[in-house]
Design a protein around this motif. Structure first.
Motif, short mmCIF file in Angstrom:
data_model
loop_
_atom_site.label_atom_id
_atom_site.label_comp_id
_atom_site.label_asym_id
_atom_site.label_seq_id
_atom_site.Cartn_x
_atom_site.Cartn_y
_atom_site.Cartn_z
N TYR B 186 14.01 -7.27 -15.62
CA TYR B 186 14.32 -6.31 -16.69
C TYR B 186 15.55 -6.68 -17.51
O TYR B 186 15.59 -6.48 -18.72
CB TYR B 186 14.50 -4.90 -16.10
N ASN B 187 16.58 -7.22 -16.85
CA ASN B 187 17.81 -7.54 -17.59
C ASN B 187 17.80 -8.94 -18.19
O ASN B 187 18.74 -9.30 -18.89
CB ASN B 187 19.02 -7.41 -16.66
N MET B 188 16.80 -9.72 -17.89
CA MET B 188 16.77 -11.08 -18.42
C MET B 188 16.49 -11.06 -19.93
O MET B 188 15.76 -10.22 -20.42
CB MET B 188 15.68 -11.90 -17.72
N GLU B 189 17.07 -12.02 -20.61
CA GLU B 189 16.87 -12.10 -22.06
C GLU B 189 16.01 -13.30 -22.41
O GLU B 189 16.02 -14.32 -21.70
CB GLU B 189 18.21 -12.22 -22.78
N GLY B 190 15.30 -13.16 -23.50
CA GLY B 190 14.50 -14.28 -23.98
C GLY B 190 14.29 -14.16 -25.47
O GLY B 190 14.61 -13.12 -26.08
N ASP B 191 13.75 -15.20 -26.06
CA ASP B 191 13.50 -15.20 -27.50
C ASP B 191 12.04 -14.84 -27.76
O ASP B 191 11.14 -15.44 -27.19
CB ASP B 191 13.78 -16.58 -28.09
N LEU B 192 11.87 -13.89 -28.63
CA LEU B 192 10.52 -13.50 -29.01
C LEU B 192 10.25 -14.05 -30.41
O LEU B 192 10.90 -13.63 -31.37
CB LEU B 192 10.41 -11.97 -29.00
N PRO B 193 9.29 -14.97 -30.53
CA PRO B 193 9.01 -15.54 -31.86
C PRO B 193 8.63 -14.43 -32.84
O PRO B 193 7.84 -13.54 -32.53
CB PRO B 193 7.81 -16.47 -31.60
N SER B 194 9.19 -14.50 -34.04
CA SER B 194 8.99 -13.42 -35.01
C SER B 194 7.55 -13.30 -35.46
O SER B 194 7.09 -12.22 -35.83
CB SER B 194 9.87 -13.67 -36.24
N ASP B 195 6.83 -14.41 -35.45
CA ASP B 195 5.46 -14.36 -35.96
C ASP B 195 4.44 -14.04 -34.86
O ASP B 195 3.23 -14.05 -35.10
CB ASP B 195 5.10 -15.70 -36.63
N MET B 196 4.92 -13.75 -33.67
CA MET B 196 3.98 -13.49 -32.57
C MET B 196 3.49 -12.05 -32.63
O MET B 196 4.27 -11.13 -32.84
CB MET B 196 4.70 -13.76 -31.26
N GLU B 197 2.19 -11.86 -32.46
CA GLU B 197 1.64 -10.50 -32.50
C GLU B 197 0.86 -10.14 -31.25
O GLU B 197 0.59 -8.98 -30.99
CB GLU B 197 0.73 -10.35 -33.72
N LYS B 198 0.45 -11.16 -30.52
CA LYS B 198 -0.33 -10.86 -29.32
C LYS B 198 -0.29 -12.04 -28.36
O LYS B 198 0.09 -13.15 -28.75
CB LYS B 198 -1.77 -10.51 -29.68
N VAL B 199 -0.68 -11.76 -27.13
CA VAL B 199 -0.89 -12.83 -26.14
C VAL B 199 -2.25 -12.57 -25.50
O VAL B 199 -2.75 -11.45 -25.54
CB VAL B 199 0.20 -12.84 -25.04
N ASP B 200 -2.84 -13.60 -24.94
CA ASP B 200 -4.09 -13.34 -24.24
C ASP B 200 -3.78 -12.81 -22.84
O ASP B 200 -2.68 -12.99 -22.32
CB ASP B 200 -4.98 -14.60 -24.20
#
Lengths: 328, 335
Positions: B186-200
């Motif tokens: 929960y406290n871990m950080e990561g980068d979320l790509p701005s153009d990402m809308e979904k994952v399989d």
């Protein structure tokens, strides 16, 4: 505030016929069980017919029903086609659940019949969800949730009544108290056998009704449903009844005496209602004969339908483990 | 968070925030979606995932429940049968045992048992895993148990992108889906790509490519496996890391492709070894890729004991980076 049931001639005969339909349907099931055409468990509703018939009279087609593993009576009284039910009992593809469910697991989406459930108490939380979904979708329906007094032993009963009251859900709780959960007598299982009192512990209003008297059950159910709709609150009915036959087909009934069973049989819902109709000249012998003949014809047609039904191919056995879409 | 590739156009956020954004998007996009669970409303969620949602969406859709797991999970099943799209939060997997009857006997059984008359489009989220010094009854990893059950989809998001987008896939699935969120993430950080809308929500994912050994894992162990791969790289061992992401249905192909390439495999699973998802994965490799292997299959699992409170004992029970490194090294360079 007893609400009078409209006791016209047609309605009285309708109630009797509905009970006789269940009784005769199950008598045929016993024959088919002995002929090994119905397998597994067979939990008969014999003696309890007035409960489901009385309650279903008070429901509309938009209302929802949740039942137990002893649900032949609920399904028939709800209007599920006896043909599909008999075929289901015989494990046929033309059964209401393609032969996957069997005696304990009738479902009928079109009639909002959300299943026989073979885990005691397992249907109670489902009733919460169905009633909640209806309420959130602004449908003014009632969910009738049937369960035996054995379900009161389970935590689900207590969790469900509490939440139903807390969230003010339109649920009619119908406790079919037949005095035994399998062989366990109610007074040996429950420290307090006053179920209406238990319900009141969750501030759910309720009453006891003579579950062997179909008119009393219908009247109580109509009042209960009016109250649920007007007060936006659940309601609890304890229907005191009795199971004439064994718990299932594997039960030697060591836990109760033959005299006890006989005494209850004399108070049976069909014999009692029929005798009352006859004594008050509300039914003619030929009307009774016609009812029995019509019911027996329906059941014969159901058996023929079931016998003619095919078997689901084994290659389909994994179908519906996961669904491709939500049925609409 | 040790995100594999840095992305210039990305938003940095915690796993918790990603979970919350996913829920918020679900509530905004479908009026049939509502949340039920213990302390998800006024308290804000015991891991603060749902904080603020009550204020935004109101009590009808953000439903605080009493401590009645069986009743509110069963209510989720019933509501799904009657047209809603409930998202039920069970505080932790440990408490889900109180609702196991509703999950197994109703949610995953009714579609089949009713001959396909009903689907149960229900999403259940729960926290899982150990490492927080909270003792046995709050530290279990039972994802593998749930993965035993036909009819369930079992998701184990281990990255911010999966935490953010797996829920959308789960809600589109007409079947019950359980999402396991590991408490240490929960406290871990990561980068979320701005153009990402979904994952399989069907496939495992290669998180690090390598030639010498496959580290196959999921959930809270992913970052241990990636750290182990870094340590192995320093020794000249090139480890591949597969994030299973979905424990049921299992993406066997990705596993077999990796093993066919590296010919060595360590499965890292926070569940107990006996009868575990790691056992299932190992058996599938044995059945379908036995002759690809250059070394025996190995596992790093939790010790077969309830997780103890004391820090040194808990650490000893859970899979650790040093153990993963040692087991992988022994496979590649037997002593």
């Amino acid at each position: 505030m007893t609400k009078k049931v409209h006791l016209d001639h047609v309605h009285l005969l309708h109630l009797l016929k509905a009970m006789i339909r269940i009784r005769h349907f199950e008598a045929k099931c016993v024959e088919l069980y002995q002929a090994q055409k119905i397998l597994g468990f067979l939990h008969l509703y014999d003696g309890e017919e007035a409960v489901s018939v009385g309650v279903m009279e008070a429901l509309t087609q938009d209302d929802a029903v949740i039942a137990t593993y002893r649900e032949h009576g609920q399904a028939l009284a709800r209007g599920v086609d006896p043909k599909c039910l008999m075929a289901e009992m015989m494990g046929k593809l033309n059964g209401c659940c393609r032969g996957r469910g069997g005696s304990m697991h009738f479902f009928d989406r079109a009639r909002r019949f959300y299943g026989g459930n073979a885990i005691v108490g397992g249907g109670l939380p489902l009733a919460l969800g169905v009633a909640l979904a209806d309420k959130m979708q602004r449908r003014s329906t009632v969910t009738a949730c049937f369960f035996g007094e054995g379900a009161v032993d389970e935590g689900e009963f207590h969790e469900t009544l509490n939440l139903a009251k807390l969230w003010r859900l339109p649920i009619l709780f119908v406790c079919e108290n037949n005095l035994y959960s399998m062989g366990m007598a109610v007074e040996r299982a429950e420290a307090d056998i006053d179920f209406v009192h238990k319900a009141s512990g969750y501030r759910v209003a309720g009453e006891k009704v003579d579950g062997m008297d179909v008119v009393a059950v219908e009247s109580a159910a109509r009042n209960a449903i009016d109250r649920i709709r007007s007060e936006n609150d659940p309601y609890f009915l304890e229907c005191r009844t009795y199971r004439f036959r064994a718990h299932s087909m594997f039960d030697a009934q060591l836990y109760r005496s033959k005299d006890e069973v006989e005494a209850w049989r004399k108070k049976g819902p069909i014999v009692r209602f029929q005798t009352w109709l006859e004594a008050n000249r509300l039914i003619k012998p030929e009307e009774l004969a016609a009812i029995e003949e019509e019911v027996d014809k329906e059941i014969a047609a159901a058996v023929a339908f079931a016998e003619a039904g095919g078997l689901e191919p084994v290659s389909e056995v994994e179908r519906f483990v996961t669904m491709e879409a939500v049925p609409s | 968070m040790n995100t594999p590739q840095a992305n210039a156009a990305a938003t940095r956020m915690t796993y918790r925030e990603a979970c919350k954004q996913a829920l918020r998007e679900a509530l905004l996009s479908d009026s049939r979606v509502f949340l039920m669970g213990e302390d998800i409303g006024r308290y804000g969620g015991c891991y603060a995932v749902t904080k603020g949602l009550l204020e935004e969406f109101g009590e009808e859709r953000i439903r605080d429940t009493p401590l009645s797991e069986s009743a509110f999970v069963g209510a989720g099943v019933g509501a799904a049968m009657a047209g809603m799209r409930p998202i039920v939060e069970i505080m932790t997997v440990n408490f889900s045992l109180l609702a196991l009857d509703q999950i197994l006997n109703n949610a995953v059984t009714i579609p089949h048992m009713s001959g396909g008359q009903f689907a149960i489009p229900l999403v259940i989220r729960m926290a899982t895993g150990g490492g927080r010094r909270v003792g046995a009854q709050h530290s279990r990893s039972l994802e593998g148990w749930y993965a035993h059950i036909p009819g369930l989809r079992v998701l184990t998001p281990a990255t911010v992108e999966d935490a953010r987008f797996m829920l959308k896939g789960a809600l589109a699935d007409p079947n019950p889906v359980i999402i396991f969120e590991h408490v240490m993430l929960y406290n871990m950080e990561g980068d979320l790509p701005s153009d990402m809308e979904k994952v399989d929500i069907a496939h495992a994912k290669l998180r690090r490519a390598g030639r010498d050994v496959s580290l196959i894992t999921y959930g809270g162990s992913l970052f241990k496996a990636l750290e182990a791969a870094d340590a192995l790289a320093a020794e000249g061992i090139d480890a591949e890391v597969i994030d299973l992401r979905v424990l049921r249905p299992l993406d066997t192909k990705t596993i077999l492709d990796s093993v066919a390439k590296t010919r060595r495999c360590v499965i890292i699973d926070e569940g107990w070894r006996s009868g575990s998802i790691s056992a299932e994965i190992g058996m599938r490799i044995a059945e379908e890729a036995f002759f690809e292997l250059d070394a025996p299959l190995r596992r790093v699992c939790s010790r077969e004991a309830p997780i103890p409170y004391a820090a040194h004992l808990e650490d000893a029970c859970l899979p650790q980076v040093a153990t993963i490194v040692a087991v992988a090294r022994e496979l590649v360079r037997p002593s």
